[in-house]
Design a protein around this motif. Structure first.
Motif, PDB file in Angstrom:
ATOM      1  N   ILE A  33       0.834  -1.203   0.000  1.00  0.00           N
ATOM      2  CA  ILE A  33       0.000   0.000   0.000  1.00  0.00           C
ATOM      3  C   ILE A  33       0.870   1.256   0.000  1.00  0.00           C
ATOM      4  CG2 ILE A  33      -0.211  -0.003   2.522  1.00  0.00           C
ATOM      5  CD1 ILE A  33      -3.129   1.018   2.046  1.00  0.00           C
ATOM      6  N   SER A  34       0.377   2.269  -0.698  1.00  0.00           N
ATOM      7  CA  SER A  34       1.066   3.561  -0.716  1.00  0.00           C
ATOM      8  C   SER A  34       0.337   4.520   0.219  1.00  0.00           C
ATOM      9  CB  SER A  34       1.076   4.140  -2.134  1.00  0.00           C
ATOM     10  OG  SER A  34      -0.228   4.545  -2.501  1.00  0.00           O
ATOM     11  N   LEU A  35       0.967   5.628   0.511  1.00  0.00           N
ATOM     12  CA  LEU A  35       0.361   6.637   1.374  1.00  0.00           C
ATOM     13  C   LEU A  35      -0.931   7.176   0.759  1.00  0.00           C
ATOM     14  CD1 LEU A  35       0.829   8.034   4.060  1.00  0.00           C
ATOM     15  CD2 LEU A  35       2.193   9.753   2.890  1.00  0.00           C
ATOM     16  N   ASP A  36      -0.955   7.319  -0.569  1.00  0.00           N
ATOM     17  CA  ASP A  36      -2.160   7.808  -1.251  1.00  0.00           C
ATOM     18  C   ASP A  36      -3.322   6.817  -1.119  1.00  0.00           C
ATOM     19  OD1 ASP A  36      -0.854  10.114  -2.075  1.00  0.00           O
ATOM     20  OD2 ASP A  36      -0.237   9.233  -3.984  1.00  0.00           O
ATOM     21  N   LEU A  40      -7.992   6.068   1.353  1.00  0.00           N
ATOM     22  CA  LEU A  40      -9.113   5.347   0.746  1.00  0.00           C
ATOM     23  C   LEU A  40      -9.363   4.034   1.481  1.00  0.00           C
ATOM     24  CD1 LEU A  40     -11.214   5.150  -1.521  1.00  0.00           C
ATOM     25  CD2 LEU A  40      -9.453   4.074  -2.934  1.00  0.00           C
ATOM     26  N   GLU A  41      -8.301   3.315   1.778  1.00  0.00           N
ATOM     27  CA  GLU A  41      -8.423   2.038   2.489  1.00  0.00           C
ATOM     28  C   GLU A  41      -9.086   2.223   3.858  1.00  0.00           C
ATOM     29  OE1 GLU A  41      -5.358  -1.507   3.225  1.00  0.00           O
ATOM     30  OE2 GLU A  41      -5.016   0.216   4.553  1.00  0.00           O
ATOM     31  N   ARG A  99      -2.672  -1.093  10.545  1.00  0.00           N
ATOM     32  CA  ARG A  99      -2.070   0.190  10.181  1.00  0.00           C
ATOM     33  C   ARG A  99      -1.764   0.962  11.464  1.00  0.00           C
ATOM     34  NH1 ARG A  99      -1.525  -2.583   6.177  1.00  0.00           N
ATOM     35  NH2 ARG A  99      -2.757  -2.327   4.299  1.00  0.00           N
ATOM     36  N   PHE A 100      -0.634   1.663  11.460  1.00  0.00           N
ATOM     37  CA  PHE A 100      -0.205   2.434  12.623  1.00  0.00           C
ATOM     38  C   PHE A 100       0.057   3.876  12.197  1.00  0.00           C
ATOM     39  CE2 PHE A 100       1.343  -1.907  13.073  1.00  0.00           C
ATOM     40  CZ  PHE A 100       0.922  -2.255  14.352  1.00  0.00           C
ATOM     41  N   LEU A 101      -0.503   4.821  12.934  1.00  0.00           N
ATOM     42  CA  LEU A 101      -0.248   6.241  12.726  1.00  0.00           C
ATOM     43  C   LEU A 101       0.453   6.731  13.985  1.00  0.00           C
ATOM     44  CD1 LEU A 101      -3.824   7.079  11.419  1.00  0.00           C
ATOM     45  CD2 LEU A 101      -1.819   6.507  10.049  1.00  0.00           C
ATOM     46  N   THR A 116      -8.151  -4.923  11.214  1.00  0.00           N
ATOM     47  CA  THR A 116      -9.380  -5.620  10.825  1.00  0.00           C
ATOM     48  C   THR A 116      -9.758  -6.679  11.858  1.00  0.00           C
ATOM     49  OG1 THR A 116      -8.054  -7.091   9.424  1.00  0.00           O
ATOM     50  CG2 THR A 116      -9.103  -5.191   8.349  1.00  0.00           C
ATOM     51  N   ASN A 117      -9.004  -6.768  12.969  1.00  0.00           N
ATOM     52  CA  ASN A 117      -9.316  -7.702  14.054  1.00  0.00           C
ATOM     53  C   ASN A 117      -9.223  -6.971  15.390  1.00  0.00           C
ATOM     54  OD1 ASN A 117      -8.171  -9.734  16.246  1.00  0.00           O
ATOM     55  ND2 ASN A 117      -9.437 -10.895  14.806  1.00  0.00           N
ATOM     56  N   ALA A 118     -10.324  -6.946  16.147  1.00  0.00           N
ATOM     57  CA  ALA A 118     -10.386  -6.191  17.403  1.00  0.00           C
ATOM     58  C   ALA A 118      -9.422  -6.718  18.459  1.00  0.00           C
ATOM     59  CB  ALA A 118     -11.818  -6.207  17.943  1.00  0.00           C
ATOM     60  N   SER A 119      -9.316  -8.017  18.587  1.00  0.00           N
ATOM     61  CA  SER A 119      -8.439  -8.605  19.595  1.00  0.00           C
ATOM     62  C   SER A 119      -6.974  -8.274  19.313  1.00  0.00           C
ATOM     63  CB  SER A 119      -8.651 -10.118  19.642  1.00  0.00           C
ATOM     64  OG  SER A 119      -7.791 -10.704  20.582  1.00  0.00           O
TER      65      SER A 119
END
Length: 133
Positions: A33-36, A40-41, A99-101, A116-119
């Motif tokens: 995946i790219s930053l752009d 969207l994701e 994903r981490f910000l 995509t997984n809560a646990s």
């Protein structure tokens, strides 16, 4: 997060042991995946969210701490690290997307986690809170 409990035995004695295995061990870098594409994701998928904060000690700087965090999480950099911030991507061995910000502020790192997984999301936040920089 997995705690492994057991005992070590010798000929005449034994001692109880407990190992902590961080959830980050289940991750690998996601270079797909790219930053752009990230915005969207994040707007399209059903994401679970968590956040964590970790202090950065006097001997470390925020830039190095962000790089060390990325390595600990087995994540890929998405775009350049700029102005005390970073964006990382990883996938779990079970195929969950993470994903981490990351933002550095006042000798600490604030990490927003999307998965995509809560646990897994909750376990990764717990892992990050245990770190020392």
């Amino acid at each position: 997060v997995q705690d492994v409990k057991g005992s070590l035995r010798t000929g005449t004695s034994s001692v109880a042991v407990k190992f902590y295995l961080p959830a980050a061990l289940m991750l690998s870098p996601d270079h797909s995946i790219s930053l752009d594409e990230l915005a969207l994701e994040l707007s399209n998928a059903n994401w679970c969210a968590a956040s964590a904060k970790v202090e950065v000690g006097e001997a470390s700087n925020s830039r190095d701490a962000i790089g060390s965090l990325r390595e600990f999480l087995h994540a890929a950099n998405i775009g350049p690290q700029q102005n005390g911030a970073g964006t990382f991507a990883a996938k779990s061995t079970q195929g969950y997307i993470v994903r981490f910000l990351v933002k550095a502020k006042n000798r600490s790192l604030k990490v927003d986690i999307k998965s995509t997984n809560a646990s897994l999301c909750k376990d990764l936040a717990s892992d990050i809170k245990r770190l020392v920089f």
